[in-house]
Design a protein around this motif. Structure first.
Motif, PDB file in Angstrom:
ATOM      1  N   PRO A  77     -33.227  77.756-144.526  1.00 23.75           N
ATOM      2  CA  PRO A  77     -34.088  78.299-143.473  1.00 23.75           C
ATOM      3  C   PRO A  77     -35.426  77.574-143.408  1.00 23.75           C
ATOM      4  O   PRO A  77     -36.060  77.311-144.434  1.00 23.75           O
ATOM      5  CB  PRO A  77     -34.284  79.757-143.901  1.00 23.75           C
ATOM      6  N   GLY A  78     -35.830  77.222-142.201  1.00 29.92           N
ATOM      7  CA  GLY A  78     -37.105  76.548-141.996  1.00 29.92           C
ATOM      8  C   GLY A  78     -37.052  75.044-142.119  1.00 29.92           C
ATOM      9  O   GLY A  78     -38.050  74.364-141.825  1.00 29.92           O
ATOM     10  N   GLU A  79     -35.918  74.478-142.529  1.00 28.84           N
ATOM     11  CA  GLU A  79     -35.807  73.027-142.613  1.00 28.84           C
ATOM     12  C   GLU A  79     -35.714  72.420-141.216  1.00 28.84           C
ATOM     13  O   GLU A  79     -35.248  73.056-140.265  1.00 28.84           O
ATOM     14  CB  GLU A  79     -34.573  72.608-143.416  1.00 28.84           C
ATOM     15  N   SER A  80     -36.116  71.155-141.107  1.00 27.04           N
ATOM     16  CA  SER A  80     -36.018  70.408-139.859  1.00 27.04           C
ATOM     17  C   SER A  80     -35.164  69.179-140.112  1.00 27.04           C
ATOM     18  O   SER A  80     -35.594  68.240-140.789  1.00 27.04           O
ATOM     19  CB  SER A  80     -37.405  70.009-139.356  1.00 27.04           C
ATOM     20  N   ILE A  81     -33.957  69.183-139.572  1.00 24.80           N
ATOM     21  CA  ILE A  81     -32.948  68.175-139.854  1.00 24.80           C
ATOM     22  C   ILE A  81     -32.744  67.287-138.637  1.00 24.80           C
ATOM     23  O   ILE A  81     -32.535  67.779-137.524  1.00 24.80           O
ATOM     24  CB  ILE A  81     -31.602  68.827-140.225  1.00 24.80           C
TER      25      ILE A  81
ATOM     26  N   PHE B 123     -31.590  68.680-135.061  1.00 27.72           N
ATOM     27  CA  PHE B 123     -32.047  67.833-133.957  1.00 27.72           C
ATOM     28  C   PHE B 123     -31.254  66.524-133.911  1.00 27.72           C
ATOM     29  O   PHE B 123     -31.260  65.748-134.867  1.00 27.72           O
ATOM     30  CB  PHE B 123     -33.538  67.556-134.181  1.00 27.72           C
ATOM     31  N   VAL B 124     -30.555  66.288-132.796  1.00 26.50           N
ATOM     32  CA  VAL B 124     -29.807  65.045-132.590  1.00 26.50           C
ATOM     33  C   VAL B 124     -30.576  64.172-131.603  1.00 26.50           C
ATOM     34  O   VAL B 124     -30.922  64.629-130.509  1.00 26.50           O
ATOM     35  CB  VAL B 124     -28.397  65.326-132.042  1.00 26.50           C
ATOM     36  N   SER B 125     -30.857  62.935-132.003  1.00 29.50           N
ATOM     37  CA  SER B 125     -31.616  62.054-131.117  1.00 29.50           C
ATOM     38  C   SER B 125     -31.435  60.599-131.528  1.00 29.50           C
ATOM     39  O   SER B 125     -31.140  60.296-132.682  1.00 29.50           O
ATOM     40  CB  SER B 125     -33.103  62.418-131.147  1.00 29.50           C
ATOM     41  N   HIS B 126     -31.618  59.702-130.546  1.00 24.18           N
ATOM     42  CA  HIS B 126     -31.684  58.269-130.821  1.00 24.18           C
ATOM     43  C   HIS B 126     -33.135  57.787-130.876  1.00 24.18           C
ATOM     44  O   HIS B 126     -33.387  56.614-131.149  1.00 24.18           O
ATOM     45  CB  HIS B 126     -30.949  57.479-129.732  1.00 24.18           C
ATOM     46  N   ASN B 127     -34.066  58.683-130.605  1.00 25.24           N
ATOM     47  CA  ASN B 127     -35.478  58.316-130.551  1.00 25.24           C
ATOM     48  C   ASN B 127     -36.103  58.466-131.936  1.00 25.24           C
ATOM     49  O   ASN B 127     -36.353  59.581-132.401  1.00 25.24           O
ATOM     50  CB  ASN B 127     -36.203  59.205-129.525  1.00 25.24           C
TER      51      ASN B 127
ATOM     52  N   ARG C 239     -35.899  65.729-142.977  1.00 22.90           N
ATOM     53  CA  ARG C 239     -34.651  65.329-143.638  1.00 22.90           C
ATOM     54  C   ARG C 239     -33.686  64.792-142.594  1.00 22.90           C
ATOM     55  O   ARG C 239     -33.692  65.238-141.441  1.00 22.90           O
ATOM     56  CB  ARG C 239     -34.052  66.542-144.343  1.00 22.90           C
ATOM     57  N   GLY C 240     -32.865  63.815-142.989  1.00 18.02           N
ATOM     58  CA  GLY C 240     -31.935  63.216-142.046  1.00 18.02           C
ATOM     59  C   GLY C 240     -30.505  63.233-142.542  1.00 18.02           C
ATOM     60  O   GLY C 240     -30.240  63.130-143.747  1.00 18.02           O
ATOM     61  N   LEU C 241     -29.574  63.355-141.602  1.00 19.38           N
ATOM     62  CA  LEU C 241     -28.149  63.190-141.853  1.00 19.38           C
ATOM     63  C   LEU C 241     -27.682  61.992-141.042  1.00 19.38           C
ATOM     64  O   LEU C 241     -27.868  61.958-139.825  1.00 19.38           O
ATOM     65  CB  LEU C 241     -27.374  64.441-141.418  1.00 19.38           C
ATOM     66  N   TYR C 242     -27.100  61.017-141.716  1.00 18.03           N
ATOM     67  CA  TYR C 242     -26.669  59.779-141.073  1.00 18.03           C
ATOM     68  C   TYR C 242     -25.148  59.770-140.996  1.00 18.03           C
ATOM     69  O   TYR C 242     -24.463  59.745-142.020  1.00 18.03           O
ATOM     70  CB  TYR C 242     -27.202  58.592-141.881  1.00 18.03           C
ATOM     71  N   LEU C 243     -24.620  59.819-139.761  1.00 17.97           N
ATOM     72  CA  LEU C 243     -23.176  59.779-139.550  1.00 17.97           C
ATOM     73  C   LEU C 243     -22.747  58.358-139.225  1.00 17.97           C
ATOM     74  O   LEU C 243     -23.294  57.725-138.319  1.00 17.97           O
ATOM     75  CB  LEU C 243     -22.776  60.712-138.405  1.00 17.97           C
ATOM     76  N   ASP C 244     -21.774  57.856-139.960  1.00 16.74           N
ATOM     77  CA  ASP C 244     -21.247  56.515-139.725  1.00 16.74           C
ATOM     78  C   ASP C 244     -19.756  56.524-140.028  1.00 16.74           C
ATOM     79  O   ASP C 244     -19.323  57.092-141.035  1.00 16.74           O
ATOM     80  CB  ASP C 244     -21.962  55.496-140.621  1.00 16.74           C
TER      81      ASP C 244
END
Length: 248
Positions: free
Chosen positions: A55-59, A205-209, A219-224
């Motif tokens: 809770p409260g994280e920004s991904i 949050f999904v973005s290319h920017n 924090r980031g999740l990188y899908l490849d």
């Protein structure tokens, strides 16, 4: 003291789609250009993806087109169902996904606000209390009695963002919606998202920017290759992504 329960739990998640929805070839297919024909069978849009969001994280979710970012967001939103694994969401979601979906062209702005807010679970009294604020934020006071279909594309986006951002749900799902609209309204949306974050909302949050990702996400999740390649602080994830796919 026990630790907080995750807002989002994803375990061994996988979803697959058919390349060709028809089970059999038709006569038309026999005469079609074979180079343009869809390949038979299925493919995995996502496979073996696992992570938790507190809770409260920004991904921020990053990756090339076609790697499953929007699919992942729709799975979290409950729009799609997984073929394997599971998604658990602890709390309601405010989905800024395909943002103008659900609006009815022949209904007025007033009627659409009531409809969309109601579909998201907002009570009539709450809609009435927030109505003026929704219209003021969208900057379309002059068009309240106008059929939705007659609004400009910019007005439609402003209205949709304004309605969904008023929801009290603890989890905010955002998919590229900030890429549209004029500069002034885009900054207004940015400020609204930051207000929601300050209230303790969870952001997915999904973005290319990259600038937006660095602004909103920690924090980031990188899908490849349709899998989770990296789960780390957003700056590290973006550096890895840029190294894997440098701009020519």
């Amino acid at each position: 003291m026990a630790s907080a329960e995750p807002a989002i739990e994803v375990a061994g998640l996988g979803v697959r789609f058919r390349r060709n929805r028809r089970g059999r070839r038709s006569i038309k297919d026999l005469f079609a250009d074979s180079s343009r024909r869809s390949k038979p069978g299925e493919f995995w849009a996502l496979r073996d993806v696992s992570f938790d969001v507190m809770p409260g994280e920004s991904i921020g979710v990053v990756g090339r087109n076609g790697q499953g970012k929007s699919t992942l967001l729709k799975l979290v939103a409950g729009v799609l169902l997984a073929d394997e694994g599971r998604v658990s969401v602890n709390g309601g979601v405010a989905p800024l996904i395909e943002i103008t979906g659900g609006f009815v062209g022949d209904l007025t702005v007033r009627e659409n606000v009531r409809l969309i807010a109601g579909l998201h679970g907002m009570a009539k009294a709450e809609v009435a209390r927030r109505f003026d604020g929704i219209i003021d934020f969208a900057e379309i006071a002059e068009a309240i009695e106008t059929p939705y279909k007659h609004l400009s594309s910019g007005m439609k986006v402003r209205l949709a963002f304004s309605v969904v951002s008023q929801l009290d749900e603890p989890i905010l799902l955002v998919d590229e919606v900030l890429a549209v609209g004029d500069k002034a309204f885009r900054e207004k949306c940015y400020n609204r998202i930051e207000e929601l974050q300050a209230e303790g909302r969870t952001l997915f949050f999904v973005s290319h920017n990259e600038r937006d990702l660095r602004r909103f996400c920690t924090r980031g999740l990188y899908l490849d290759k349709h899998r989770l390649a990296m789960d780390a602080p957003i700056d590290e994830v973006l550096d890895r992504y840029d190294a894997d796919y440098p701009v020519a």
